[in-house]
Design an enzyme around this catalytic site. Structure first.
Site, PDB file in Angstrom:
ATOM      1  N   GLU A  17       0.740  -1.182   0.004  1.00 51.99           N
ATOM      2  CA  GLU A  17       0.098   0.038  -0.218  1.00 51.99           C
ATOM      3  C   GLU A  17       0.823   1.329   0.076  1.00 51.99           C
ATOM      4  O   GLU A  17       0.535   2.056  -0.689  1.00 51.99           O
ATOM      5  CB  GLU A  17      -1.090  -0.105   1.274  1.00 51.99           C
ATOM      6  CG  GLU A  17      -2.060  -0.909   1.022  1.00 51.99           C
ATOM      7  CD  GLU A  17      -2.990  -0.718  -0.099  1.00 51.99           C
ATOM      8  OE1 GLU A  17      -3.225   0.510  -0.665  1.00 51.99           O
ATOM      9  OE2 GLU A  17      -3.592  -1.597  -0.630  1.00 51.99           O
TER      10      GLU A  17
ATOM     11  N   LEU B  25      11.975   4.844  -6.406  1.00 53.72           N
ATOM     12  CA  LEU B  25      10.627   4.836  -6.483  1.00 53.72           C
ATOM     13  C   LEU B  25       9.851   6.481  -6.341  1.00 53.72           C
ATOM     14  O   LEU B  25       8.862   6.531  -6.512  1.00 53.72           O
ATOM     15  CB  LEU B  25      10.175   4.116  -5.377  1.00 53.72           C
ATOM     16  CG  LEU B  25       9.822   2.773  -5.408  1.00 53.72           C
ATOM     17  CD1 LEU B  25       9.408   2.043  -4.390  1.00 53.72           C
ATOM     18  CD2 LEU B  25       8.708   2.499  -6.656  1.00 53.72           C
TER      19      LEU B  25
ATOM     20  N   TYR C 114      -7.285   6.622   3.110  1.00 55.11           N
ATOM     21  CA  TYR C 114      -7.460   5.432   1.970  1.00 55.11           C
ATOM     22  C   TYR C 114      -6.682   4.320   2.385  1.00 55.11           C
ATOM     23  O   TYR C 114      -7.166   3.000   2.571  1.00 55.11           O
ATOM     24  CB  TYR C 114      -6.895   5.916   0.661  1.00 55.11           C
ATOM     25  CG  TYR C 114      -6.860   4.646  -0.404  1.00 55.11           C
ATOM     26  CD1 TYR C 114      -7.789   4.201  -1.152  1.00 55.11           C
ATOM     27  CD2 TYR C 114      -5.561   4.157  -0.417  1.00 55.11           C
ATOM     28  CE1 TYR C 114      -7.761   3.194  -2.026  1.00 55.11           C
ATOM     29  CE2 TYR C 114      -5.394   3.242  -1.317  1.00 55.11           C
ATOM     30  CZ  TYR C 114      -6.379   2.708  -2.151  1.00 55.11           C
ATOM     31  OH  TYR C 114      -6.246   1.688  -2.995  1.00 55.11           O
TER      32      TYR C 114
ATOM     33  N   CYS D  64     -25.002   0.634 -14.156  1.00 58.04           N
ATOM     34  CA  CYS D  64     -24.025   1.709 -14.577  1.00 58.04           C
ATOM     35  C   CYS D  64     -25.111   2.746 -15.268  1.00 58.04           C
ATOM     36  O   CYS D  64     -25.134   2.618 -16.482  1.00 58.04           O
ATOM     37  CB  CYS D  64     -22.983   1.341 -15.248  1.00 58.04           C
ATOM     38  SG  CYS D  64     -21.778   2.831 -15.443  1.00 58.04           S
TER      39      CYS D  64
ATOM     40  N   GLN E  10       1.878   6.143  -4.721  1.00 53.07           N
ATOM     41  CA  GLN E  10       2.033   7.280  -6.047  1.00 53.07           C
ATOM     42  C   GLN E  10       2.765   6.374  -6.927  1.00 53.07           C
ATOM     43  O   GLN E  10       3.386   7.058  -7.873  1.00 53.07           O
ATOM     44  CB  GLN E  10       3.115   8.320  -5.539  1.00 53.07           C
ATOM     45  CG  GLN E  10       2.854   8.905  -4.094  1.00 53.07           C
ATOM     46  CD  GLN E  10       1.954  10.037  -4.248  1.00 53.07           C
ATOM     47  OE1 GLN E  10       1.579  10.450  -5.374  1.00 53.07           O
ATOM     48  NE2 GLN E  10       1.689  10.640  -2.922  1.00 53.07           N
TER      49      GLN E  10
ATOM     50  N   ASP F  60     -10.315   5.988  -3.758  1.00 51.49           N
ATOM     51  CA  ASP F  60      -9.209   6.540  -4.129  1.00 51.49           C
ATOM     52  C   ASP F  60      -9.681   6.872  -5.483  1.00 51.49           C
ATOM     53  O   ASP F  60     -11.086   6.994  -5.718  1.00 51.49           O
ATOM     54  CB  ASP F  60      -7.927   5.789  -4.287  1.00 51.49           C
ATOM     55  CG  ASP F  60      -8.350   4.560  -5.591  1.00 51.49           C
ATOM     56  OD1 ASP F  60      -9.308   4.306  -5.853  1.00 51.49           O
ATOM     57  OD2 ASP F  60      -7.413   4.070  -5.653  1.00 51.49           O
TER      58      ASP F  60
ATOM     59  N   CYS G 230     -17.621  -5.325 -18.445  1.00 45.49           N
ATOM     60  CA  CYS G 230     -17.695  -4.706 -17.313  1.00 45.49           C
ATOM     61  C   CYS G 230     -18.689  -5.675 -16.267  1.00 45.49           C
ATOM     62  O   CYS G 230     -19.711  -5.856 -16.782  1.00 45.49           O
ATOM     63  CB  CYS G 230     -18.114  -3.359 -17.180  1.00 45.49           C
ATOM     64  SG  CYS G 230     -18.277  -2.658 -15.449  1.00 45.49           S
TER      65      CYS G 230
ATOM     66  N   TYR H 109       8.955  10.175  -4.087  1.00 46.21           N
ATOM     67  CA  TYR H 109       8.339  10.461  -2.903  1.00 46.21           C
ATOM     68  C   TYR H 109       8.660   9.832  -1.793  1.00 46.21           C
ATOM     69  O   TYR H 109       8.122   8.759  -1.107  1.00 46.21           O
ATOM     70  CB  TYR H 109       6.943   9.910  -3.203  1.00 46.21           C
ATOM     71  CG  TYR H 109       6.160  10.868  -4.278  1.00 46.21           C
ATOM     72  CD1 TYR H 109       5.595  12.188  -4.222  1.00 46.21           C
ATOM     73  CD2 TYR H 109       6.008  10.328  -5.473  1.00 46.21           C
ATOM     74  CE1 TYR H 109       4.996  12.891  -5.230  1.00 46.21           C
ATOM     75  CE2 TYR H 109       5.519  11.083  -6.631  1.00 46.21           C
ATOM     76  CZ  TYR H 109       5.067  12.450  -6.226  1.00 46.21           C
ATOM     77  OH  TYR H 109       4.466  13.285  -7.402  1.00 46.21           O
TER      78      TYR H 109
END
Ligand code: SF4
Length: 348
Positions: free
Chosen positions: A44, A87, A125, A214, A49, A143, A208, A89
């Site tokens: 996670e 990576l 999140y 939807c 990012q 998110d 889907c 950040y």
């Protein structure tokens, strides 16, 4: 709102369709094989990012070197940053390191969302993802992927200032749709749907699993949702210096208290050396990158080391000469690692 209520009324059928699709079609990923709390937390953080494809080799290497909270808690900051190198950040790596120290000091890891929110680097999140996947807590992850799916399912016409305003707006609906489900599986199914079917540009409505629910698809314009105001992009220019002296390269180490670059090395800016933008004839290359809402053009100029420069470097502890053949022993920020590699390859 009417469309949200209609969707909530269809919750059992919606969950059945989504979960059956997820069981049959989800991608095999290393943190989903023999899942553990530690694997979930590391994945996670990495995915906050970063795209899955980019994170995969980092995740494997991380698990080999630091297989659990205890190993991570005991690792040096240098080791942690080196494993994260490239990576980006980097505050994620520092927060993950601090979090491991907090968790390793407890008799048992926390289970409740509120307790995870107290730990470094954990927003709503990530707390929902960790606690639902590891402990079955009924907390919905919201998110950008989930916002997109919910905005399309309900054909929500309201405009949003940004994605965090949209996430807040859709959280009650996401929470209502998770009721009664295996929360970890439901959250992963929503994320998987957003990543592989209900994509930003070209949603694959024909395949889907929740197409029948939807409203956006029924109206023929699913791509229109959500209505997010475009980001204001700001242009910036930075002049950087390439200076070699006796087999060493001049670099600047980010201050320990710096938010973004603490402990990381980068090519110094001209202003770090008290220089104005150097002469255009010394320009080696201009690189462009985007950080949040900034589009940055970074021009790298070649500079010879003279007495004044050597004196300026001596007077500033953040400026360091690093032997070119020892660059692998320090942690460079991702773009600078690439640029320095390219410039060294070009001159040899
Ligand atoms: Fe997204 Fe299309 Fe599925 Fe609606 S039907 S959720 S727009 S992929």
């Amino acid at each position: 709102m009417a469309n949200s209520e209609q969707l909530i009324a269809q919750r059992p059928a919606f969950q059945r369709a989504l979960h059956a699709w997820y069981r049959a079609h989800h991608r095999k990923l290393p943190w989903r094989d023999e899942p553990s709390l530690y694997k979930t937390v590391v994945s996670e953080f990495m995915l906050q990012q970063t795209q899955i494809k980019t994170a995969l080799p980092y995740f494997d290497r991380w698990l080999r070197e630091l297989p659990d909270f205890t190993a991570l808690a005991a690792a040096s900051e240098e080791k942690v940053m080196k494993l994260w190198e490239g990576l980006g950040y980097y505050s994620r790596a520092r927060n993950l390191h601090k979090l491991a120290r907090s968790v390793a000091a407890l008799p048992l890891p926390p289970r409740a969302v509120a307790d995870w929110r107290e730990l470094p680097g954990i927003g709503p999140y990530t707390a929902a993802a960790i606690t639902s996947i590891s402990f079955g807590e009924p907390a919905a992850c919201v998110d950008g992927n989930v916002v997109r799916i919910l905005a399309r399912l309900t054909a929500e016409a309201r405009p949003f200032r940004d994605s965090s305003e949209a996430a807040k707006y859709f959280t009650p609906l996401a929470d209502a749709l998770i009721v009664g489900a295996d929360a970890g599986m439901h959250n992963q199914a929503m994320m998987e749907l957003g990543a592989t079917v209900c994509m930003r540009q070209k949603p694959m409505c024909l395949v889907c699993p929740v197409a029948e629910f939807c409203e956006g698809r029924k109206r023929g314009t699913p791509e229109k949702y959500p209505h997010l105001q475009p980001k204001q992009i700001e242009q910036r220019t930075v002049a950087r210096i390439w200076c070699e002296h006796r087999g060493q390269l001049l670099l600047r180490r980010g201050h320990a208290a710096a938010k973004r670059l603490a402990g990381l090395h980068e090519l110094p800016e001209a202003s770090d050396l008290g220089l104005k933008t150097p002469d255009a004839s010394t320009l080696l290359v201009t690189k462009r990158r985007t950080i949040t809402r900034f589009q940055i053009a970074e021009s790298i100029y070649k500079l010879e080391a003279d007495a004044a420069l050597l004196k300026a470097v001596k007077a500033d502890a953040s400026l360091e000469w690093i032997a070119v053949n020892a660059l692998d022993t320090i942690t460079l920020s991702g773009p600078h690692k690439r640029w320095i590699g390219e410039l060294l390859a070009a001159r040899s």
